[in-house]
Design a protein around this motif. Structure first.
Motif, mmCIF file in Angstrom:
data_model
loop_
_atom_site.group_PDB
_atom_site.id
_atom_site.type_symbol
_atom_site.label_atom_id
_atom_site.label_comp_id
_atom_site.label_asym_id
_atom_site.label_seq_id
_atom_site.Cartn_x
_atom_site.Cartn_y
_atom_site.Cartn_z
ATOM 1 N N ALA A 151 -2.735 10.744 -22.898
ATOM 2 C CA ALA A 151 -2.204 9.528 -22.251
ATOM 3 C C ALA A 151 -2.883 9.316 -20.907
ATOM 4 O O ALA A 151 -3.200 10.292 -20.212
ATOM 5 C CB ALA A 151 -0.699 9.699 -22.044
ATOM 6 N N PRO A 152 -3.103 8.055 -20.515
ATOM 7 C CA PRO A 152 -3.683 7.828 -19.185
ATOM 8 C C PRO A 152 -2.715 8.304 -18.102
ATOM 9 O O PRO A 152 -1.511 8.127 -18.256
ATOM 10 C CB PRO A 152 -3.849 6.300 -19.100
ATOM 11 C CG PRO A 152 -3.545 5.769 -20.454
ATOM 12 C CD PRO A 152 -2.831 6.822 -21.254
ATOM 13 N N VAL A 153 -3.224 8.946 -17.036
ATOM 14 C CA VAL A 153 -2.311 9.321 -15.937
ATOM 15 C C VAL A 153 -1.818 8.022 -15.309
ATOM 16 O O VAL A 153 -2.600 7.081 -15.121
ATOM 17 C CB VAL A 153 -2.965 10.236 -14.872
ATOM 18 C CG1 VAL A 153 -3.123 11.647 -15.369
ATOM 19 C CG2 VAL A 153 -4.253 9.682 -14.357
ATOM 20 N N ASP A 154 -0.529 7.968 -15.034
ATOM 21 C CA ASP A 154 0.096 6.704 -14.675
ATOM 22 C C ASP A 154 0.079 6.485 -13.165
ATOM 23 O O ASP A 154 0.748 7.209 -12.425
ATOM 24 C CB ASP A 154 1.549 6.725 -15.196
ATOM 25 C CG ASP A 154 2.260 5.415 -14.933
ATOM 26 O OD1 ASP A 154 1.613 4.495 -14.397
ATOM 27 O OD2 ASP A 154 3.452 5.323 -15.268
ATOM 28 N N PRO A 155 -0.651 5.472 -12.680
ATOM 29 C CA PRO A 155 -0.676 5.255 -11.231
ATOM 30 C C PRO A 155 0.684 4.781 -10.699
ATOM 31 O O PRO A 155 0.924 4.822 -9.511
ATOM 32 C CB PRO A 155 -1.750 4.180 -11.024
ATOM 33 C CG PRO A 155 -2.124 3.684 -12.363
ATOM 34 C CD PRO A 155 -1.491 4.541 -13.419
ATOM 35 N N ARG A 156 1.592 4.345 -11.600
ATOM 36 C CA ARG A 156 2.908 3.879 -11.130
ATOM 37 C C ARG A 156 3.982 4.951 -11.345
ATOM 38 O O ARG A 156 5.171 4.663 -11.314
ATOM 39 C CB ARG A 156 3.305 2.596 -11.866
ATOM 40 C CG ARG A 156 2.404 1.415 -11.556
ATOM 41 C CD ARG A 156 2.795 0.213 -12.379
ATOM 42 N NE ARG A 156 3.010 0.559 -13.781
ATOM 43 C CZ ARG A 156 2.036 0.702 -14.679
ATOM 44 N NH1 ARG A 156 0.786 0.491 -14.330
ATOM 45 N NH2 ARG A 156 2.298 1.026 -15.926
ATOM 46 N N ARG A 157 3.526 6.223 -11.579
ATOM 47 C CA ARG A 157 4.529 7.252 -11.873
ATOM 48 C C ARG A 157 5.503 7.420 -10.703
ATOM 49 O O ARG A 157 5.106 7.261 -9.541
ATOM 50 C CB ARG A 157 3.844 8.586 -12.194
ATOM 51 C CG ARG A 157 3.020 9.153 -11.068
ATOM 52 C CD ARG A 157 2.136 10.300 -11.532
ATOM 53 N NE ARG A 157 1.269 10.751 -10.454
ATOM 54 C CZ ARG A 157 0.093 10.224 -10.171
ATOM 55 N NH1 ARG A 157 -0.375 9.216 -10.872
ATOM 56 N NH2 ARG A 157 -0.629 10.697 -9.175
ATOM 57 N N PRO A 158 6.769 7.805 -11.011
ATOM 58 C CA PRO A 158 7.743 7.968 -9.940
ATOM 59 C C PRO A 158 7.284 9.055 -8.965
ATOM 60 O O PRO A 158 6.737 10.068 -9.389
ATOM 61 C CB PRO A 158 9.014 8.424 -10.680
ATOM 62 C CG PRO A 158 8.766 8.192 -12.120
ATOM 63 C CD PRO A 158 7.296 8.089 -12.340
ATOM 64 N N GLY A 159 7.463 8.828 -7.691
ATOM 65 C CA GLY A 159 7.138 9.833 -6.679
ATOM 66 C C GLY A 159 5.676 9.844 -6.294
ATOM 67 O O GLY A 159 5.249 10.626 -5.458
ATOM 68 N N ARG A 160 4.859 8.977 -6.916
ATOM 69 C CA ARG A 160 3.440 8.983 -6.574
ATOM 70 C C ARG A 160 3.261 8.626 -5.098
ATOM 71 O O ARG A 160 3.754 7.610 -4.632
ATOM 72 C CB ARG A 160 2.689 7.960 -7.425
ATOM 73 C CG ARG A 160 1.219 7.878 -7.086
ATOM 74 C CD ARG A 160 0.528 6.762 -7.829
ATOM 75 N NE ARG A 160 -0.864 6.717 -7.413
ATOM 76 C CZ ARG A 160 -1.297 5.972 -6.428
ATOM 77 N NH1 ARG A 160 -0.481 5.213 -5.753
ATOM 78 N NH2 ARG A 160 -2.572 5.987 -6.087
ATOM 79 N N PRO A 161 2.564 9.509 -4.332
ATOM 80 C CA PRO A 161 2.414 9.212 -2.914
ATOM 81 C C PRO A 161 1.474 8.034 -2.682
ATOM 82 O O PRO A 161 0.606 7.746 -3.511
ATOM 83 C CB PRO A 161 1.816 10.488 -2.337
ATOM 84 C CG PRO A 161 1.341 11.271 -3.489
ATOM 85 C CD PRO A 161 1.915 10.731 -4.751
ATOM 86 N N GLN A 162 1.655 7.367 -1.553
ATOM 87 C CA GLN A 162 0.794 6.239 -1.212
ATOM 88 C C GLN A 162 -0.525 6.771 -0.649
ATOM 89 O O GLN A 162 -0.531 7.663 0.181
ATOM 90 C CB GLN A 162 1.455 5.394 -0.128
ATOM 91 C CG GLN A 162 2.817 4.846 -0.556
ATOM 92 C CD GLN A 162 2.666 3.681 -1.505
ATOM 93 O OE1 GLN A 162 2.190 2.623 -1.124
ATOM 94 N NE2 GLN A 162 3.066 3.869 -2.750
ATOM 95 N N THR A 163 -1.626 6.252 -1.119
ATOM 96 C CA THR A 163 -2.918 6.566 -0.525
ATOM 97 C C THR A 163 -3.408 5.289 0.149
ATOM 98 O O THR A 163 -2.812 4.232 -0.056
ATOM 99 C CB THR A 163 -3.912 7.050 -1.609
ATOM 100 O OG1 THR A 163 -3.967 6.080 -2.631
ATOM 101 C CG2 THR A 163 -3.478 8.379 -2.192
ATOM 102 N N PRO A 164 -4.457 5.353 0.979
ATOM 103 C CA PRO A 164 -4.805 4.206 1.790
ATOM 104 C C PRO A 164 -4.852 2.861 1.034
ATOM 105 O O PRO A 164 -4.278 1.878 1.462
ATOM 106 C CB PRO A 164 -6.174 4.568 2.340
ATOM 107 C CG PRO A 164 -6.130 6.061 2.407
ATOM 108 C CD PRO A 164 -5.268 6.509 1.258
#
Ligand code: NAD
Length: 364
Positions: A348-361
């Motif tokens: 599965a593609p790693v989900d950029p909207r996954r819960p807890g994903r930290p903000q990067t610039p």
């Protein structure tokens, strides 16, 4: 600031064409009867190094195997004893180095390593031996080569998917060093530079596999990533790959290429400094996705099922991983691990909207 940093004694000789220096290095170590070790696939290279060594090479043993089965160690040591060797020259990837390490563990003779992949084993005191479906590992300074000769010309014959998977195997060492419990500021610098060098070199190698500048950058990166592996304690990613290789027979480098993005996504919120170093090193705001696209596009590595893992093996893998937990920045539970592994199994593609994903610039 508090840290402990361990450096090892290995001498490193680096540069295109430097394999011509092997005979001098062997002589300098006082060796006159060495056994050249390689995999069957590297036999012609092993023979060429044997010819270069002349009378200092007593035999070429082209029988190294991935994950170092104990029988292969017994066989090589018996040959070494019969031939009364006083040292070894390991020519090839992690499998050749792995056999030399296992031999040095049992019969403490010096050896020279001439790596031809980006696995990085030559820079670590870690040995591994497979027996009865399980891979035992340990750390012992005796298994380190005395000299490593890095000759990037040797890697020009590595097919692109193998180059990319091997490069991602090296990057995985540096990624886990960035959040290792025993990392030091020096290791973090080496890891960032190693990831930068390799991630930049791999697309250039894809464009032109014999580009010696890109091959040199990749090998330089693999050296740095190997130092990181040898200086720190690895976490969840290496634990999973270790079990996948040792207990399920999956191919080493490709397994690393598939699993790494999922572990990076799993850990990133719990390891913000490592995430920020990864963003810098890769020049990408979503490191997990960037690593996944390198693995898919360059190594053709997308899912554990394509590497031979069966769906029912996932639960066994979870059990094995929970039995002997490794250090990890994020707590690993049975359910979260199962989800991670199922995603890796399916590809599965790693989900950029996954819960807890930290903000990067770029995502902030
Ligand atoms: P490998 O050594 O098995 O090589 C993979 C294949 O590529 C082999 O068939 C080999 O003959 C071929 N090959 C190697 N160099 C080539 C070249 N230049 N051109 C064309 N073909 C080439 O694989 P690897 O990924 O380098 O090493 C994997 C092994 O190393 C595993 O057993 C792994 O556990 C071990 N390892 C150990 C450590 C450690 O610190 N102990 C670190 C990394 C890997």
């Amino acid at each position: 600031m508090q840290f402990v940093h361990q450096s090892w004694r290995t001498r490193v000789v680096f540069g295109a064409g430097r394999r011509a220096q092997i005979a001098a290095e062997v002589r300098e170590l006082g060796l006159s009867r060495v056994l050249v070790i390689c995999t069957p696939g590297r036999k012609s290279l092993g023979d060429a190094i044997g010819a270069h060594l002349g009378s200092a090479a007593v035999a070429v043993h082209a029988a190294a195997q991935m994950h170092v089965p104990v029988e292969s160690v017994d066989e090589a040591l018996a040959l070494a004893a019969r031939a009364r060797v006083d040292g070894y020259v390991a020519v090839g990837g992690g499998s050749a180095t792995g056999l030399a390490k296992a031999m040095a563990l049992r019969v403490d003779l010096p050896y020279v390593a001439l790596p031809s992949t980006y696995a990085g084993s030559e820079m670590t005191p870690i040995w591994g031996i497979s027996e009865n479906g399980e891979k035992r590992t340990g750390s012992d300074e005796r298994v380190l080569p005395r000299v490593v000769v890095y000759d990037p010309e040797l890697t020009c014959t590595l097919p692109l998917p193998v180059s990319a998977a091997s490069g991602l195997n090296a990057i995985a060492h540096a990624v886990e060093a960035l959040y290792a419990p025993d990392r030091s500021p020096l290791v973090s610098l080496l890891a960032t530079e190693g990831i930068r060098a390799l991630s930049g070199a791999l697309p250039a190698i894809a464009e032109s596999p014999s580009d010696l500048i890109a091959r040199s950058r990749a090998m330089y990166g693999s050296w740095l990533c190997g130092i990181c592996l040898g200086a720190t304690t690895m976490s969840l990613h290496h634990q999973l790959c270790h079990i996948l290789g040792g207990s399920f027979g999956l191919p080493h480098a490709q397994t690393h290429a598939v699993v790494l993005p999922y572990v990076v996504a799993f850990n990133d919120a719990a390891a913000p400094e490592a995430l920020s170093a990864l963003v810098t090193a890769l020049g990408e705001d979503e490191p997990a996705a960037a690593l996944q696209s390198l693995g898919r596009n360059l190594a053709g590595a997308s899912a554990l099922q394509a590497l031979g893992l069966r769906r029912q093996d996932v639960d066994t893998l979870v059990d094995l991983a929970l039995q002997k937990p490794y250090a990890n920045p994020r707590v690993v539970s049975g359910e979260t691990l199962r989800q991670l592994l199922l995603a890796a199994w399916k590809g599965a593609p790693v989900d950029p909207r996954r819960p807890g994903r930290p903000q990067t610039p770029a995502s902030a």
